[in-house]
Design a protein around this motif. Structure first.
Motif, PDB file in Angstrom:
ATOM      1  N   UNK A  27     -57.705  39.342 -13.302  1.00 44.84           N
ATOM      2  CA  UNK A  27     -58.344  38.297 -12.497  1.00 44.84           C
ATOM      3  C   UNK A  27     -57.362  37.727 -11.475  1.00 44.84           C
ATOM      4  N   UNK A  28     -56.149  37.476 -11.908  1.00 40.15           N
ATOM      5  CA  UNK A  28     -55.122  36.955 -10.997  1.00 40.15           C
ATOM      6  C   UNK A  28     -54.858  37.963  -9.883  1.00 40.15           C
ATOM      7  N   UNK A  29     -54.738  39.237 -10.238  1.00 41.27           N
ATOM      8  CA  UNK A  29     -54.489  40.283  -9.237  1.00 41.27           C
ATOM      9  C   UNK A  29     -55.655  40.380  -8.260  1.00 41.27           C
ATOM     10  N   UNK A  30     -56.881  40.261  -8.757  1.00 34.67           N
ATOM     11  CA  UNK A  30     -58.047  40.331  -7.870  1.00 34.67           C
ATOM     12  C   UNK A  30     -58.036  39.188  -6.859  1.00 34.67           C
ATOM     13  N   UNK A  31     -57.699  38.003  -7.307  1.00 38.34           N
ATOM     14  CA  UNK A  31     -57.656  36.845  -6.397  1.00 38.34           C
ATOM     15  C   UNK A  31     -56.566  37.040  -5.351  1.00 38.34           C
ATOM     16  N   UNK A  32     -55.374  37.446  -5.783  1.00 38.20           N
ATOM     17  CA  UNK A  32     -54.285  37.666  -4.831  1.00 38.20           C
ATOM     18  C   UNK A  32     -54.643  38.755  -3.827  1.00 38.20           C
ATOM     19  N   UNK A  33     -55.208  39.842  -4.319  1.00 36.23           N
ATOM     20  CA  UNK A  33     -55.614  40.945  -3.450  1.00 36.23           C
ATOM     21  C   UNK A  33     -56.619  40.474  -2.411  1.00 36.23           C
ATOM     22  N   UNK A  34     -57.612  39.720  -2.861  1.00 38.35           N
ATOM     23  CA  UNK A  34     -58.645  39.223  -1.955  1.00 38.35           C
ATOM     24  C   UNK A  34     -58.025  38.309  -0.893  1.00 38.35           C
ATOM     25  N   UNK A  35     -57.134  37.405  -1.314  1.00 37.12           N
ATOM     26  CA  UNK A  35     -56.516  36.482  -0.365  1.00 37.12           C
ATOM     27  C   UNK A  35     -55.664  37.213   0.670  1.00 37.12           C
ATOM     28  N   UNK A  36     -54.888  38.168   0.229  1.00 38.21           N
ATOM     29  CA  UNK A  36     -54.034  38.935   1.152  1.00 38.21           C
ATOM     30  C   UNK A  36     -54.904  39.743   2.112  1.00 38.21           C
ATOM     31  N   UNK A  37     -55.938  40.400   1.588  1.00 37.38           N
ATOM     32  CA  UNK A  37     -56.784  41.228   2.436  1.00 37.38           C
ATOM     33  C   UNK A  37     -57.584  40.384   3.424  1.00 37.38           C
ATOM     34  N   UNK A  38     -58.047  39.212   3.012  1.00 35.57           N
ATOM     35  CA  UNK A  38     -58.761  38.321   3.930  1.00 35.57           C
ATOM     36  C   UNK A  38     -57.840  37.848   5.054  1.00 35.57           C
ATOM     37  N   UNK A  39     -56.595  37.511   4.727  1.00 40.43           N
ATOM     38  CA  UNK A  39     -55.629  37.098   5.753  1.00 40.43           C
ATOM     39  C   UNK A  39     -55.350  38.255   6.708  1.00 40.43           C
ATOM     40  N   UNK A  40     -55.244  39.460   6.162  1.00 38.06           N
ATOM     41  CA  UNK A  40     -55.008  40.654   6.985  1.00 38.06           C
ATOM     42  C   UNK A  40     -56.152  40.858   7.968  1.00 38.06           C
ATOM     43  N   UNK A  41     -57.380  40.790   7.466  1.00 34.23           N
ATOM     44  CA  UNK A  41     -58.552  41.000   8.323  1.00 34.23           C
ATOM     45  C   UNK A  41     -58.692  39.894   9.362  1.00 34.23           C
ATOM     46  N   UNK A  42     -58.455  38.655   8.965  1.00 31.49           N
ATOM     47  CA  UNK A  42     -58.588  37.511   9.877  1.00 31.49           C
ATOM     48  C   UNK A  42     -57.644  37.659  11.072  1.00 31.49           C
ATOM     49  N   UNK A  43     -56.480  38.244  10.820  1.00 32.50           N
ATOM     50  CA  UNK A  43     -55.491  38.418  11.876  1.00 32.50           C
ATOM     51  C   UNK A  43     -55.577  39.791  12.536  1.00 32.50           C
ATOM     52  N   UNK A  44     -56.572  40.575  12.153  1.00 32.78           N
ATOM     53  CA  UNK A  44     -56.772  41.932  12.696  1.00 32.78           C
ATOM     54  C   UNK A  44     -55.530  42.799  12.513  1.00 32.78           C
ATOM     55  N   UNK A  45     -54.924  42.707  11.324  1.00 31.38           N
ATOM     56  CA  UNK A  45     -53.762  43.530  10.997  1.00 31.38           C
ATOM     57  C   UNK A  45     -54.265  44.766  10.266  1.00 31.38           C
ATOM     58  N   UNK A  46     -53.966  45.937  10.797  1.00 35.43           N
ATOM     59  CA  UNK A  46     -54.378  47.170  10.126  1.00 35.43           C
ATOM     60  C   UNK A  46     -53.505  47.389   8.895  1.00 35.43           C
ATOM     61  N   UNK A  47     -53.977  48.241   8.008  1.00 33.40           N
ATOM     62  CA  UNK A  47     -53.179  48.572   6.824  1.00 33.40           C
ATOM     63  C   UNK A  47     -51.890  49.273   7.232  1.00 33.40           C
ATOM     64  N   UNK A  48     -51.949  50.061   8.295  1.00 34.67           N
ATOM     65  CA  UNK A  48     -50.736  50.721   8.786  1.00 34.67           C
ATOM     66  C   UNK A  48     -49.732  49.701   9.311  1.00 34.67           C
ATOM     67  N   UNK A  49     -50.217  48.701  10.054  1.00 32.32           N
ATOM     68  CA  UNK A  49     -49.328  47.641  10.545  1.00 32.32           C
ATOM     69  C   UNK A  49     -48.752  46.842   9.374  1.00 32.32           C
ATOM     70  N   UNK A  50     -49.595  46.582   8.391  1.00 30.37           N
ATOM     71  CA  UNK A  50     -49.130  45.854   7.212  1.00 30.37           C
ATOM     72  C   UNK A  50     -48.027  46.640   6.508  1.00 30.37           C
TER      73      UNK A  50
END
Length: 97
Positions: free
Chosen positions: A29-52
């Motif tokens: 559950x903790x990992x899911x929340x962290x993953x979601x938060x990181x991925x939402x921040x990535x998408x909000x800033x239009x950062x690709x997975x390659x850039x990340x």
């Protein structure tokens, strides 16, 4: 009395303790929340997975592992680098149980 019956009226934590699965469920559950938060921040800033990956100094495959909510075998250092790559800071604290 069955495990389910003995947990009726108890807490979710009591039920998971009875099943011996509390730590596993909490870890995922903790990992899911962290993953979601990181991925939402990535998408909000239009950062690709390659850039990340470039910002983290790792591969896109590793980024996919970090963002996989079911993969709980990710180090705190890697989670911290992932958070920083999207302009966030990972904060960990100990609390009374």
């Amino acid at each position: 009395m069955s495990e389910v019956q003995s947990s009726v009226g108890g807490t979710l934590e009591d039920f998971l303790d009875d099943l011996g699965e509390r730590q596993e469920v909490y870890g995922e559950a903790i990992k899911r929340v962290l993953t979601w938060q990181i991925d939402e921040a990535r998408k909000k800033q239009s950062i690709s997975k390659s850039d990340m990956a470039m910002r983290m100094g790792t591969s896109r495959t590793q980024v996919n592992r970090v963002l996989d909510p079911h993969n709980v075998a990710v180090s705190l250092d890697t989670l911290d680098r992932a958070a920083r790559s999207v302009g966030k800071k990972l904060r960990i604290e100990l609390v009374d149980d």
